[in-house]
Structures are given as C-alpha cells and as structure tokens.
Motif scaffolding. Structure first.
Motif, PDB file in Angstrom:
ATOM      1  N   PRO A  29       0.884  -1.201  -0.119  1.00 49.77           N
ATOM      2  CA  PRO A  29      -0.017   0.043   0.109  1.00 49.77           C
ATOM      3  C   PRO A  29       0.869   1.138   0.085  1.00 49.77           C
ATOM      4  O   PRO A  29       2.013   1.360   0.559  1.00 49.77           O
ATOM      5  N   PHE A  30       0.426   2.362  -0.851  1.00 54.83           N
ATOM      6  CA  PHE A  30       1.030   3.617  -0.554  1.00 54.83           C
ATOM      7  C   PHE A  30      -0.063   4.615  -0.320  1.00 54.83           C
ATOM      8  O   PHE A  30      -0.908   4.513  -0.778  1.00 54.83           O
ATOM      9  N   GLY A  31       0.625   5.445   0.573  1.00 60.67           N
ATOM     10  CA  GLY A  31      -0.535   6.633   1.056  1.00 60.67           C
ATOM     11  C   GLY A  31       0.303   7.822   0.902  1.00 60.67           C
ATOM     12  O   GLY A  31       1.635   7.835   0.474  1.00 60.67           O
ATOM     13  N   LEU A  32      -0.311   8.899   1.319  1.00 59.37           N
ATOM     14  CA  LEU A  32       0.165  10.442   1.408  1.00 59.37           C
ATOM     15  C   LEU A  32       1.505  10.390   2.137  1.00 59.37           C
ATOM     16  O   LEU A  32       2.480  11.190   1.733  1.00 59.37           O
ATOM     17  N   GLU A  33       1.523   9.696   3.119  1.00 55.31           N
ATOM     18  CA  GLU A  33       2.603   9.724   3.864  1.00 55.31           C
ATOM     19  C   GLU A  33       3.985   9.184   3.178  1.00 55.31           C
ATOM     20  O   GLU A  33       5.188   9.636   3.396  1.00 55.31           O
ATOM     21  N   ASP A  34       3.635   8.298   2.285  1.00 54.19           N
ATOM     22  CA  ASP A  34       4.785   7.856   1.595  1.00 54.19           C
ATOM     23  C   ASP A  34       5.257   8.856   0.466  1.00 54.19           C
ATOM     24  O   ASP A  34       6.564   9.194  -0.071  1.00 54.19           O
ATOM     25  N   ALA A  35       4.209   9.702  -0.037  1.00 52.21           N
ATOM     26  CA  ALA A  35       4.607  10.729  -1.081  1.00 52.21           C
ATOM     27  C   ALA A  35       5.405  11.870  -0.140  1.00 52.21           C
ATOM     28  O   ALA A  35       6.413  12.435  -0.839  1.00 52.21           O
ATOM     29  N   THR A  74       7.885  12.561   8.589  1.00 51.92           N
ATOM     30  CA  THR A  74       8.501  11.495   8.582  1.00 51.92           C
ATOM     31  C   THR A  74       7.576  10.325   8.015  1.00 51.92           C
ATOM     32  O   THR A  74       6.562  10.080   8.422  1.00 51.92           O
ATOM     33  N   GLY A  75       8.196   9.347   7.047  1.00 53.20           N
ATOM     34  CA  GLY A  75       7.198   8.517   6.383  1.00 53.20           C
ATOM     35  C   GLY A  75       7.678   7.103   6.618  1.00 53.20           C
ATOM     36  O   GLY A  75       8.731   6.997   7.090  1.00 53.20           O
ATOM     37  N   ARG A  76       7.219   6.050   5.695  1.00 51.53           N
ATOM     38  CA  ARG A  76       7.773   4.637   6.034  1.00 51.53           C
ATOM     39  C   ARG A  76       8.789   4.491   5.124  1.00 51.53           C
ATOM     40  O   ARG A  76       9.509   3.681   5.251  1.00 51.53           O
TER      41      ARG A  76
END
Length: 161
Positions: free
Chosen positions: A103-109, A154-156
């Motif tokens: 899964p990709f979310g805005l935190e990844d962006a 901070t993201g994953r």
C-alpha cells in the motif's frame, strides 16, 4: 565544458523540472504511487546531469547509483548518506510502479518529497559548481513550491531522516 555535453545536461534539467511538476500535480491529486515515481525520476535526471557534467554516461539506473557513489560520494563532493537515500528512493519507485501488494499513502509521498528534496539540493549544488553548467534556477523554484505544498513528515519509505 564540451559543447555536446551542455545540451545533454540542459535536457536532463528539463526532464527533472517535468518530473517535479508531475510530483506536485500528483500530490495534489492524491496519487502517492505516481509521487514516488516522479520524485525518483527527478533525482535520477539530476544525477545523470551531474554525471554528464563530468563526461560520464551510465547505462542503467544501478549504474547511475554506482557512478554517483564512485565519483561524487567517495571523494566527498556529496554527503555519505546520498547513496543510501538514492537507493531507498529507487526501491520505493520500483515498489510503487510494480508491486501493487504494497500500500502507498500520502505519508509515502511526503517521505519521497523529503528525501528527494535533500538529494536534489545536494545534486543541484554540486552541478552548480561545474563551470559552464546550465542554470538550475527552475528546479530550485519547483523544489520550493513542493516544500510549501507538502508538509514535512516522516514516512515509512524513502530513507527519510
């Protein structure tokens, strides 16, 4: 600077600008996978421009990473963490483009934006130090627009601080 190299660097900078615009549009449209891909390719084009400035051409994405480390990280022109961050962005782009199970979310962006911003600031700084290199002003303006639009969080993924 060789007359043939300057136009190639200029083209890479145009591609960099296009990918930064793509990142911004996709962030606003909430397409985090496209954000990860766009930011990686922005950094990739900047890295290729820097390699071209030194008369070096890479034949693959991994070669760009290796040559960047060999010619700019090891001699201390770029920070030590450049290689790890570049590799993390590359892996994130690969996952975004080819691994729908992740899964990709805005935190990844946001993570891609933070890592990309750091890398691009360093790469553009190094390129600006090359006599006769084209201006990087447009890319710097786009980075500033992204910094305003994307909260630093901070993201994953992407090797964020």
């Amino acid at each position: 600077m060789d007359k043939l190299i300057h136009p190639r660097i200029a083209l890479k900078l145009e591609q960099l600008d296009a990918k930064l615009k793509s990142f911004l549009a996709n962030y606003r449209a909430r397409n985090p996978r496209e954000c990860a891909s766009s930011m990686y390719f922005a950094v990739f084009h900047a890295a290729e421009a820097l390699l071209y400035a030194k008369g070096i051409e890479a034949g693959s994405h991994k070669a760009v990473a290796s040559l960047l480390a060999m010619h700019f990280v090891r001699p201390g022109v770029l920070p030590r963490e450049t290689s790890a961050k570049f590799s993390a962005l590359m892996a994130g782009r690969h996952d975004a483009d080819y691994n729908e199970a992740i899964p990709f979310g805005l935190e990844d962006a946001r993570a891609a934006a933070a890592t990309g911003h750091t890398l691009l600031a360093d790469l553009l700084g190094a390129l600006e130090g090359v006599a006769g290199a084209p201006t990087t002003a447009a890319a710097r303006k786009l980075l500033a627009r992204i910094a305003k639009a994307v909260p630093r969080k901070t993201g994953r993924r992407a090797g964020v601080e």
